[in-house]
Motif scaffolding. Structure first.
Motif, PDB file in Angstrom:
ATOM      1  N   HIS A  57       0.810  -1.219   0.000  1.00 27.95           N
ATOM      2  CA  HIS A  57       0.000   0.000   0.000  1.00 27.95           C
ATOM      3  C   HIS A  57       0.848   1.276   0.000  1.00 27.95           C
ATOM      4  O   HIS A  57       0.625   2.174  -0.814  1.00 27.95           O
ATOM      5  N   LEU A  58       1.813   1.371   0.888  1.00 24.67           N
ATOM      6  CA  LEU A  58       2.547   2.625   1.058  1.00 24.67           C
ATOM      7  C   LEU A  58       3.687   2.790   0.059  1.00 24.67           C
ATOM      8  O   LEU A  58       4.201   3.905  -0.108  1.00 24.67           O
ATOM      9  N   ALA A  59       4.084   1.702  -0.578  1.00 31.38           N
ATOM     10  CA  ALA A  59       5.090   1.804  -1.644  1.00 31.38           C
ATOM     11  C   ALA A  59       4.471   1.485  -3.001  1.00 31.38           C
ATOM     12  O   ALA A  59       5.183   1.160  -3.948  1.00 31.38           O
ATOM     13  N   ALA A  60       3.151   1.600  -3.105  1.00 26.84           N
ATOM     14  CA  ALA A  60       2.465   1.391  -4.381  1.00 26.84           C
ATOM     15  C   ALA A  60       2.876   2.487  -5.365  1.00 26.84           C
ATOM     16  O   ALA A  60       3.261   3.587  -4.956  1.00 26.84           O
ATOM     17  N   PRO A  61       2.807   2.227  -6.669  1.00 23.32           N
ATOM     18  CA  PRO A  61       3.214   3.237  -7.651  1.00 23.32           C
ATOM     19  C   PRO A  61       2.318   4.480  -7.603  1.00 23.32           C
ATOM     20  O   PRO A  61       1.112   4.393  -7.403  1.00 23.32           O
ATOM     21  N   VAL A  62       2.928   5.632  -7.794  1.00 21.18           N
ATOM     22  CA  VAL A  62       2.193   6.893  -7.886  1.00 21.18           C
ATOM     23  C   VAL A  62       1.419   6.912  -9.201  1.00 21.18           C
ATOM     24  O   VAL A  62       1.956   6.552 -10.256  1.00 21.18           O
ATOM     25  N   ASP A  63       0.164   7.337  -9.150  1.00 21.08           N
ATOM     26  CA  ASP A  63      -0.647   7.436 -10.367  1.00 21.08           C
ATOM     27  C   ASP A  63      -0.085   8.495 -11.310  1.00 21.08           C
ATOM     28  O   ASP A  63       0.322   9.582 -10.882  1.00 21.08           O
ATOM     29  N   LEU A  71       4.749   5.661  -3.686  1.00 22.46           N
ATOM     30  CA  LEU A  71       4.110   6.770  -2.977  1.00 22.46           C
ATOM     31  C   LEU A  71       5.039   7.367  -1.934  1.00 22.46           C
ATOM     32  O   LEU A  71       5.169   8.589  -1.811  1.00 22.46           O
ATOM     33  N   PHE A  72       5.688   6.497  -1.155  1.00 24.52           N
ATOM     34  CA  PHE A  72       6.609   6.930  -0.113  1.00 24.52           C
ATOM     35  C   PHE A  72       7.881   6.089  -0.181  1.00 24.52           C
ATOM     36  O   PHE A  72       7.831   4.904  -0.531  1.00 24.52           O
ATOM     37  N   SER A  73       8.995   6.713   0.151  1.00 26.70           N
ATOM     38  CA  SER A  73      10.253   5.985   0.303  1.00 26.70           C
ATOM     39  C   SER A  73      10.302   5.476   1.739  1.00 26.70           C
ATOM     40  O   SER A  73      10.323   6.279   2.683  1.00 26.70           O
ATOM     41  N   LEU A  74      10.308   4.167   1.907  1.00 23.38           N
ATOM     42  CA  LEU A  74      10.188   3.561   3.229  1.00 23.38           C
ATOM     43  C   LEU A  74      11.557   3.252   3.822  1.00 23.38           C
ATOM     44  O   LEU A  74      12.421   2.673   3.154  1.00 23.38           O
ATOM     45  N   SER A  75      11.736   3.629   5.088  1.00 22.52           N
ATOM     46  CA  SER A  75      12.952   3.305   5.837  1.00 22.52           C
ATOM     47  C   SER A  75      12.533   2.568   7.096  1.00 22.52           C
ATOM     48  O   SER A  75      11.966   3.171   8.019  1.00 22.52           O
ATOM     49  N   GLN A  76      12.799   1.263   7.146  1.00 20.93           N
ATOM     50  CA  GLN A  76      12.383   0.448   8.296  1.00 20.93           C
ATOM     51  C   GLN A  76      13.490   0.365   9.336  1.00 20.93           C
ATOM     52  O   GLN A  76      14.682   0.339   9.002  1.00 20.93           O
ATOM     53  N   MET A  77      13.081   0.345  10.596  1.00 18.90           N
ATOM     54  CA  MET A  77      14.013   0.132  11.695  1.00 18.90           C
ATOM     55  C   MET A  77      13.276  -0.543  12.844  1.00 18.90           C
ATOM     56  O   MET A  77      12.074  -0.342  13.022  1.00 18.90           O
ATOM     57  N   PRO A  78      13.987  -1.377  13.637  1.00 18.56           N
ATOM     58  CA  PRO A  78      13.347  -1.993  14.804  1.00 18.56           C
ATOM     59  C   PRO A  78      13.126  -0.957  15.896  1.00 18.56           C
ATOM     60  O   PRO A  78      13.796   0.089  15.920  1.00 18.56           O
ATOM     61  N   GLU A 136      -6.285   3.564   2.754  1.00 22.98           N
ATOM     62  CA  GLU A 136      -6.592   4.828   2.081  1.00 22.98           C
ATOM     63  C   GLU A 136      -6.472   6.010   3.041  1.00 22.98           C
ATOM     64  O   GLU A 136      -5.926   7.068   2.692  1.00 22.98           O
ATOM     65  N   LYS A 137      -6.954   5.839   4.282  1.00 24.13           N
ATOM     66  CA  LYS A 137      -6.863   6.913   5.277  1.00 24.13           C
ATOM     67  C   LYS A 137      -5.412   7.155   5.684  1.00 24.13           C
ATOM     68  O   LYS A 137      -4.997   8.301   5.881  1.00 24.13           O
ATOM     69  N   ILE A 138      -4.656   6.085   5.824  1.00 20.15           N
ATOM     70  CA  ILE A 138      -3.246   6.227   6.189  1.00 20.15           C
ATOM     71  C   ILE A 138      -2.491   6.999   5.116  1.00 20.15           C
ATOM     72  O   ILE A 138      -1.751   7.948   5.408  1.00 20.15           O
ATOM     73  N   ILE A 139      -2.689   6.621   3.868  1.00 20.19           N
ATOM     74  CA  ILE A 139      -1.998   7.284   2.766  1.00 20.19           C
ATOM     75  C   ILE A 139      -2.393   8.751   2.678  1.00 20.19           C
ATOM     76  O   ILE A 139      -1.537   9.636   2.551  1.00 20.19           O
ATOM     77  N   SER A 140      -3.690   9.045   2.751  1.00 16.08           N
ATOM     78  CA  SER A 140      -4.135  10.439   2.636  1.00 16.08           C
ATOM     79  C   SER A 140      -3.634  11.288   3.794  1.00 16.08           C
ATOM     80  O   SER A 140      -3.302  12.465   3.620  1.00 16.08           O
ATOM     81  N   THR A 141      -3.538  10.699   4.992  1.00 20.24           N
ATOM     82  CA  THR A 141      -3.028  11.432   6.152  1.00 20.24           C
ATOM     83  C   THR A 141      -1.567  11.815   5.958  1.00 20.24           C
ATOM     84  O   THR A 141      -1.176  12.971   6.165  1.00 20.24           O
ATOM     85  N   PHE A 142      -0.750  10.871   5.555  1.00 18.80           N
ATOM     86  CA  PHE A 142       0.662  11.167   5.332  1.00 18.80           C
ATOM     87  C   PHE A 142       0.843  12.132   4.163  1.00 18.80           C
ATOM     88  O   PHE A 142       1.687  13.032   4.208  1.00 18.80           O
ATOM     89  N   LYS A 143       0.043  11.958   3.115  1.00 18.85           N
ATOM     90  CA  LYS A 143       0.187  12.841   1.964  1.00 18.85           C
ATOM     91  C   LYS A 143      -0.190  14.279   2.315  1.00 18.85           C
ATOM     92  O   LYS A 143       0.485  15.229   1.895  1.00 18.85           O
ATOM     93  N   ARG A 144      -1.259  14.470   3.114  1.00 21.53           N
ATOM     94  CA  ARG A 144      -1.626  15.829   3.539  1.00 21.53           C
ATOM     95  C   ARG A 144      -0.496  16.467   4.330  1.00 21.53           C
ATOM     96  O   ARG A 144      -0.210  17.662   4.181  1.00 21.53           O
ATOM     97  N   THR A 145       0.138  15.692   5.197  1.00 21.78           N
ATOM     98  CA  THR A 145       1.251  16.210   5.986  1.00 21.78           C
ATOM     99  C   THR A 145       2.377  16.677   5.084  1.00 21.78           C
ATOM    100  O   THR A 145       2.960  17.759   5.289  1.00 21.78           O
ATOM    101  N   GLU A 146       2.710  15.888   4.073  1.00 19.84           N
ATOM    102  CA  GLU A 146       3.807  16.239   3.182  1.00 19.84           C
ATOM    103  C   GLU A 146       3.456  17.407   2.265  1.00 19.84           C
ATOM    104  O   GLU A 146       4.308  18.251   1.968  1.00 19.84           O
TER     105      GLU A 146
END
Length: 324
Positions: A57-63, A71-78, A136-146
């Protein structure tokens, strides 16, 4: 089990031992590149099915981009590594297994401005279910922030939009790096040079019937864009001009600009008669009071380079529009 999507703000305070007064903690400024998302979860979750759900979902291709970009560049950490400077990233997703299922939001938990989302579940299935239900809510929330952060950066050095206001009744916040390339009574072309090409903004108006003449809205927008391109946007070769890429129909969404209904379309442009192309985003904003659509478009030319951030900047500029 009842899943829920709860919003809350986290506020940290210090209590002074000497006078009993509460003083707010000084929260550090957030940092990070636009669209860089920190994902905090155990390594085994990240490499397993939970991580797959996050990436799906969060690394899905941008339309609307010619090449796939996430959509987002993900950086994972424990969780044990999520300390100090790592906590200053502007957006983060925190996933933890072994607790009751919940999804919650936190504003400015470790830095300001910052948006965090916490997801918990007793097992992988519960966590994945929450991700799927609320993607969908998670993506829109992060996108509004950015987008808000992008607009904040843009406001540091603004170009005058007095000409736009006088001619079209449109206020638009864009940086001084842009210049007016073409101006008429009802059409403006604004440009910025970048190392790999250029970024372009178009602002114009059309009568309401141009877009609403029938139910084929996307077809009418394509026809409108191609007419404008032929009239105003020439290519490098004599007789060439910008049109909508015919092989791919643009994505069409309902949106809002300045509280007004807008048709949002994303797709690929090309130059008829030349080898040029790239992504565009177009907002046709309904101005009922003046029986017209105000058209705001951004497009980029940047061959062989990533364009996600270019289009994010253009979207932030277009969404700053106010129609008088």
């Amino acid at each position: 089990m009842k899943n829920f999507f709860a919003f809350f703000s986290v506020l940290f305070v210090l209590t002074s031992c000497g006078n009993g007064k509460e003083d707010p903690v000084v929260v550090a400024n957030s940092s990070g590149n636009i669209n860089n998302l920190s994902v905090i979860m155990e390594n085994d979750l990240w490499t397993g099915e939970v991580g797959e759900a996050v990436r799906r979902h969060l690394a899905a291709p941008v339309d609307g981009l010619p090449q796939e970009e996430p959509l987002f560049s993900l950086s994972q950490m424990p969780p044990e590594a999520y300390q100090g400077f790592a906590r200053k990233n502007r957006i983060f997703l925190h996933i933890q297994k072994g607790q009751e299922p919940a999804i919650k939001m936190a504003d400015n938990a470790y830095a300001r401005p910052q948006k965090g989302i916490f997801i918990t579940g007793e097992n992988n299935e519960q966590i994945i279910s929450l991700i799927e239900e609320n993607a969908e809510k998670i993506i829109s929330t992060f996108k509004r922030t950015e987008l808000t952060e992008q607009q904040r950066r843009i406001k540091k050095s603004l170009k005058s939009d007095e000409k736009l206001e006088e001619q079209l009744g449109v206020s638009l916040k864009f940086p001084t790096a842009y210049r007016y390339a073409k101006e008429t009574d009802d059409f403006f072309w604004i440009r910025k040079d970048i190392p790999t090409g250029s970024m372009e903004i178009l602002v114009y108006e059309v009568p309401r019937h141009v877009i609403e003449k029938d139910t084929n809205i996307v077809g009418n927008i394509i026809e409108m864009r191609d007419s404008i391109g032929q009239t105003h946007i020439p290519g490098r070769v004599d007789g060439s001009y910008m049109v909508t890429e015919s092989a791919y129909a643009p994505y069409l969404f309902e949106s809002q600009i300045d509280g007004k209904f807008a048709w949002e379309s994303k797709g690929i442009w090309e130059v008829r008669g030349d080898f040029m192309g790239g992504p565009f985003i177009n907002y046709a904003v309904l101005d009922e009071e003046n029986d017209r659509y105000v058209v705001l478009e951004g497009f980029a030319f940047s061959p062989s380079a990533r364009k996600r951030e270019n289009m994010m900047e253009l979207e932030a500029i277009l969404k700053s529009a106010e129609i008088k």
